[in-house]
Scaffold this motif. Structure first.
Motif, mmCIF file in Angstrom:
data_model
loop_
_atom_site.group_PDB
_atom_site.id
_atom_site.type_symbol
_atom_site.label_atom_id
_atom_site.label_comp_id
_atom_site.label_asym_id
_atom_site.label_seq_id
_atom_site.Cartn_x
_atom_site.Cartn_y
_atom_site.Cartn_z
ATOM 1 N N SER A 1 12.431 70.102 -7.413
ATOM 2 C CA SER A 1 12.558 70.161 -5.956
ATOM 3 C C SER A 1 13.060 71.530 -5.543
ATOM 4 O O SER A 1 13.892 72.133 -6.231
ATOM 5 N N ASP A 2 12.560 72.012 -4.416
ATOM 6 C CA ASP A 2 13.042 73.242 -3.790
ATOM 7 C C ASP A 2 13.050 74.421 -4.766
ATOM 8 O O ASP A 2 14.049 75.122 -4.922
ATOM 9 N N VAL A 3 11.911 74.624 -5.430
ATOM 10 C CA VAL A 3 11.797 75.718 -6.399
ATOM 11 C C VAL A 3 10.740 76.709 -5.916
ATOM 12 O O VAL A 3 9.878 76.384 -5.097
ATOM 13 N N SER A 4 10.813 77.924 -6.455
ATOM 14 C CA SER A 4 9.811 78.926 -6.131
ATOM 15 C C SER A 4 8.515 78.608 -6.873
ATOM 16 O O SER A 4 8.466 77.730 -7.743
ATOM 17 N N LEU A 5 7.441 79.338 -6.546
ATOM 18 C CA LEU A 5 6.165 79.109 -7.223
ATOM 19 C C LEU A 5 6.281 79.390 -8.714
ATOM 20 O O LEU A 5 5.758 78.636 -9.543
ATOM 21 N N ASP A 6 6.960 80.473 -9.096
ATOM 22 C CA ASP A 6 7.124 80.768 -10.527
ATOM 23 C C ASP A 6 7.901 79.662 -11.226
ATOM 24 O O ASP A 6 7.567 79.258 -12.352
ATOM 25 N N GLU A 7 8.939 79.165 -10.586
ATOM 26 C CA GLU A 7 9.724 78.079 -11.186
ATOM 27 C C GLU A 7 8.894 76.807 -11.283
ATOM 28 O O GLU A 7 9.036 76.033 -12.237
ATOM 29 N N LEU A 8 8.026 76.588 -10.309
ATOM 30 C CA LEU A 8 7.148 75.422 -10.346
ATOM 31 C C LEU A 8 6.202 75.499 -11.541
ATOM 32 O O LEU A 8 6.048 74.532 -12.306
ATOM 33 N N LEU A 9 5.557 76.648 -11.737
ATOM 34 C CA LEU A 9 4.627 76.813 -12.853
ATOM 35 C C LEU A 9 5.354 76.722 -14.197
ATOM 36 O O LEU A 9 4.829 76.143 -15.161
ATOM 37 N N LYS A 10 6.548 77.266 -14.256
ATOM 38 C CA LYS A 10 7.339 77.184 -15.489
ATOM 39 C C LYS A 10 7.653 75.740 -15.829
ATOM 40 O O LYS A 10 7.574 75.337 -17.003
ATOM 41 N N ALA A 11 7.969 74.935 -14.823
ATOM 42 C CA ALA A 11 8.280 73.526 -15.055
ATOM 43 C C ALA A 11 7.041 72.760 -15.519
ATOM 44 O O ALA A 11 7.127 71.892 -16.386
ATOM 45 N N VAL A 12 5.880 73.081 -14.958
ATOM 46 C CA VAL A 12 4.639 72.404 -15.341
ATOM 47 C C VAL A 12 4.296 72.704 -16.800
ATOM 48 O O VAL A 12 3.855 71.820 -17.556
ATOM 49 N N LEU A 13 4.513 73.939 -17.241
ATOM 50 C CA LEU A 13 4.124 74.349 -18.600
ATOM 51 C C LEU A 13 5.216 74.116 -19.633
ATOM 52 O O LEU A 13 4.965 74.273 -20.842
ATOM 53 N N ALA A 14 6.401 73.712 -19.196
ATOM 54 C CA ALA A 14 7.512 73.504 -20.137
ATOM 55 C C ALA A 14 7.129 72.477 -21.199
ATOM 56 O O ALA A 14 6.662 71.378 -20.891
ATOM 57 N N GLY A 15 7.320 72.852 -22.473
ATOM 58 C CA GLY A 15 7.068 71.924 -23.579
ATOM 59 C C GLY A 15 5.611 71.754 -23.945
ATOM 60 O O GLY A 15 5.285 70.962 -24.841
ATOM 61 N N THR A 16 4.707 72.487 -23.315
ATOM 62 C CA THR A 16 3.275 72.345 -23.611
ATOM 63 C C THR A 16 2.796 73.332 -24.666
ATOM 64 O O THR A 16 1.669 73.213 -25.163
ATOM 65 N N GLY A 17 3.636 74.332 -24.991
ATOM 66 C CA GLY A 17 3.198 75.379 -25.911
ATOM 67 C C GLY A 17 2.477 76.501 -25.199
ATOM 68 O O GLY A 17 1.970 77.418 -25.849
ATOM 69 N N LEU A 18 2.420 76.430 -23.871
ATOM 70 C CA LEU A 18 1.728 77.448 -23.090
ATOM 71 C C LEU A 18 2.709 78.214 -22.212
ATOM 72 O O LEU A 18 3.789 77.734 -21.896
ATOM 73 N N ASN A 19 2.300 79.411 -21.816
ATOM 74 C CA ASN A 19 3.092 80.241 -20.923
ATOM 75 C C ASN A 19 2.153 80.810 -19.860
ATOM 76 O O ASN A 19 0.936 80.590 -19.916
#
Length: 391
Positions: free
Chosen positions: A357-375
């Motif tokens: 919640s209430d995150v920037s676009l970069d923080e949003l993308l980082k959260a989506v890719l967390a733990g996936t092995g991708l950056n």
């Protein structure tokens, strides 16, 4: 398929259903472009000037077969404008709607029109119910207010107390009425006229005691009258005429002006008495006349946007579907490094769960890719996606 639930200069809400490997997943994204809105998990209802701003704010809506109850709940949460769906309206009634940059108040009107219901803005509450009920609701409240004012300031005080009000699923309206009577310390007559029923949960913004009682009884085509100096209320059937009387000073020819108003307000009774124009009609009729006397409508407030922040809720959705849908709605350009990703044996169809919640676009993308092995690497709206640890 992605459905845009709600969008305006401050808020965008998206929803989609994703079918993958036998699992039904849902995605909801809220983009909050202003820092003045409360957190969605702790909704504070707009009122006063803030309510005017919210109702005037432009929205874009694109719904496909969305249950009406869920649609209204989404608008209520994101815009902080409380809604109430009358017990006589099926919350599972589906609505398909597409609007582009229309004021929220107009969107409410369109929702009512498309679902063959009525809508009225009952103070800070957007009420949706049968058309006849929505047309008379505010006038019923005004009639009750006239009764209370006749008691004088001290007698009316307890009926004017503003309080928020919540009730749980399966609440009984007769119990709600009894609770209100106890709050105002009044004897209750005619309670048997309220049928037994079980209601859906509700969360109402601060309303006067009179308005709260009016709301509950209106759902059964009932109202109340104040008796014995304010020590008793009696629940009664709706009167033959639901109207209030107001008097207006006329500038110029009162009779001519009355005739002009009568043509515009055919349901109101407009007469001239001692040089003043007497109007018996709905509250909305009275407000229309006040607008005419002012010579111009009230200005709508200007809503400006602030910095973008995002809220995302994903439960076991496919990674590529989530990113592709975000890209479509946020106008991002994704560049998947497919050869390197394939060599690293990373599945783009892996299921992810995200709550931010209430995150920037970069923080949003980082959260989506967390733990996936991708950056990812972002340059403006261009997003490069590659295996973590890759140069």
């Amino acid at each position: 398929m992605l459905r845009v639930l709600f969008r305006h200069p401050r808020v965008l809400v998206l929803a989609t259903g994703v079918q993958r490997a036998g699992l039904r997943a849902s995605l909801t994204l809220s983009i909050l472009l202003g820092c003045n809105l409360a957190h969605a998990a702790d909704v504070s209802w707009a009122s006063g000037k803030k309510l005017d701003e919210q109702l005037a704010a432009a929205v874009t809506v694109s719904w496909t077969n969305l249950p009406l109850g869920r649609a209204l709940a989404s608008l209520a949460e994101t815009q902080h404008v409380a809604t109430l769906l009358d017990r006589r309206i099926d919350p599972d009634r589906e609505i398909s709607l597409s609007l582009s940059r229309r004021p929220l108040a107009d969107a409410f009107q369109q929702i009512a029109s498309d679902t063959h219901t009525g809508y009225c803005q009952f103070g800070p509450l957007a009420y949706f119910g049968p058309e006849p009920s929505s047309r008379r609701l505010r006038t019923l409240a005004a009639m009750s207010l006239d009764q209370a004012r006749a008691l004088g300031a001290s007698g009316a005080r307890k009926f004017l107390v503003l309080r928020s009000w919540q009730w749980d699923d399966l609440s009984e309206p007769r119990e709600l009425v009894a609770h209100l009577a106890a709050e105002a310390d009044v004897k209750l007559a005619g309670a048997e006229r309220v049928p037994h029923d079980l209601w859906r949960a509700a969360d109402l913004p601060p309303l006067s005691w009179l308005d709260r009682m009016t709301l509950v009884l209106a759902e059964f085509d009932l109202t109340f009258r104040i008796q014995h100096g304010g020590t008793e209320i009696e629940i009664i059937k709706l009167p033959a005429q639901v109207a209030v009387k107001r008097s207006f000073a006329a500038k110029g020819d009162a009779a001519k002006l009355a005739r002009t108003w009568s043509r515009s307000l055919p349901d109101a009774r407009i007469t001239v008495e001692k040089g003043r124009i007497q109007v018996i009609g709905r509250v909305e009729d009275q407000e229309w006349i006040e607008t005419q006397l002012r010579g111009k409508p009230l200005d709508r407030p200007v809503v400006t946007a602030g910095p973008e922040v995002y809220k995302l809720s994903v439960e076991k959705a496919a990674l590529d579907s989530v990113l592709n849908q975000l890209a479509n709605r946020l106008e991002l350009q994704l560049d998947w490094d497919r050869p390197t990703i394939d060599r690293a044996r990373i599945s783009t169809e892996q299921l992810i769960t995200v709550q931010v919640s209430d995150v920037s676009l970069d923080e949003l993308l980082k959260a989506v890719l967390a733990g996936t092995g991708l950056n990812f690497r972002r340059a403006g709206q261009k997003i490069a996606i590659f295996p973590a640890g890759a140069p």
